[in-house]
Design an enzyme around this catalytic site. Sequence first.
Site, PDB file in Angstrom:
ATOM      1  N   ARG A  46       6.461   7.269 -19.708  1.00 31.10           N
ATOM      2  CA  ARG A  46       6.103   6.418 -18.567  1.00 31.10           C
ATOM      3  C   ARG A  46       6.874   6.866 -17.336  1.00 31.10           C
ATOM      4  O   ARG A  46       6.351   6.878 -16.220  1.00 31.10           O
ATOM      5  CB  ARG A  46       6.395   4.938 -18.879  1.00 31.10           C
ATOM      6  N   TYR A  98     -13.807   1.224   1.253  1.00 31.71           N
ATOM      7  CA  TYR A  98     -14.437   1.090  -0.063  1.00 31.71           C
ATOM      8  C   TYR A  98     -14.316  -0.353  -0.556  1.00 31.71           C
ATOM      9  O   TYR A  98     -13.302  -1.015  -0.345  1.00 31.71           O
ATOM     10  CB  TYR A  98     -13.756   2.066  -1.019  1.00 31.71           C
ATOM     11  N   ASP A 170      -6.471   7.296   3.076  1.00 33.90           N
ATOM     12  CA  ASP A 170      -7.289   7.619   1.909  1.00 33.90           C
ATOM     13  C   ASP A 170      -8.055   8.893   2.241  1.00 33.90           C
ATOM     14  O   ASP A 170      -8.939   8.895   3.103  1.00 33.90           O
ATOM     15  CB  ASP A 170      -8.253   6.469   1.602  1.00 33.90           C
ATOM     16  N   LYS A 195     -12.940  11.544  -8.139  1.00 35.51           N
ATOM     17  CA  LYS A 195     -14.045  12.076  -7.362  1.00 35.51           C
ATOM     18  C   LYS A 195     -13.952  13.601  -7.259  1.00 35.51           C
ATOM     19  O   LYS A 195     -14.031  14.295  -8.264  1.00 35.51           O
ATOM     20  CB  LYS A 195     -14.064  11.405  -5.989  1.00 35.51           C
TER      21      LYS A 195
END
Length: 378
Positions: A46, A98, A170, A195
């Site tokens: 982690r 978005y 972004d 993406k």
Amino acid sequence: MKRKTKLIHAGITGDPNTGAVSVPVYQVSTYQQEQIGVHQGYEYSRTGNPTRFALEELIKDLEEGQRGFAFGSGMAAIHAVFTLFNTGDHVLLTDDVYGGTYRIFTKVLTRLGIESTFVDTTDLEAVKQAIQPNTKAIYIETPTNPLLKVTDIRAISDIGHEHNLLVVVDNTFATPYWQNPLVLGADIVLHSATKYLGGHSDLVAGLAVVNSEKLGDELHFIQNAVGGILGPQDSWLLIRGIKTLGLRMEAIERNAQEIVKFLDQHDKVSKVYYPGLEQHPQHKLASEQAEGFGGIISFDVGSNEHAERLLSRLHYFTLAESLGAVESLISVPARMTHASIPEERRTELGITPGLVRISVGIEDVEDLIDDLRAALED
């Protein structure tokens, strides 16, 4: 290094222990320590994993930042970044972000007392007027999803820093192949790596890159504390996808340019949204700020009925959420990616029922245009 060379040789390449050309998948949760607190840089996955670290170093180099971070999704990356802020803090955001970004700010971060205002960030005066005494950051999408508006990253960064604000960008649509927000003055850059960076519709991931060691330490603390990390298998897949990013983005852009020409002249299409069009309001800025215009095209066919008819007649465009893949995808934002935004807000922004968004793939462009032509016929 030139851009395509950087995609292959940036970050950590190969494995010095075995000579493997590809970074191995370290499918491991914990690591042997020589003594308590004495180890080889890793103690628990982690906190850090060698495969994930190779990806984080790669995106750091591609975005020319100080540290990179990999998360389990783009939304996990956004959430982690805005966990940097405190109750009572205020954030300015691009108005047509978005739908998932809108949702997390209006339905989740509000529970933590983080306030937000949505503003047209292409209007610099509107941004200045919207800054409040408790504003701590400006968050921009550029180009935006789905209306392809382009915000001046350098100008927003200047405004932000003048008011001691963090500037977060972004960069999903442009990718680091076409645009580098940190170079233009931003403090943090985000990607839905699901993406274009992954590029093959086979993983879900988010990336963040910061421009200072201080921000890096703060974000790593959150990444480790909250634990929304990307696993080693998906990290490896993402490294592999990034290696071909340049080839894919160039092929996608060539296809997009031809499709835009076709749609812009079609009598069944009332409007086309694409920064590469000369009539686009921010075409000049897009030309100067980025090296390419990207592969997302939005266009309006007038009504939901016309949109559904178009979708039902296509063969090479896959109806699906997401974007940025080798295959061409198509969606209706008002009912899919932006359905979480209230209808009155969508109408105000111009996200109409007849708005269609396509993510252009790398198929032969003649087939894609023929597919659209047949679907748009009476």
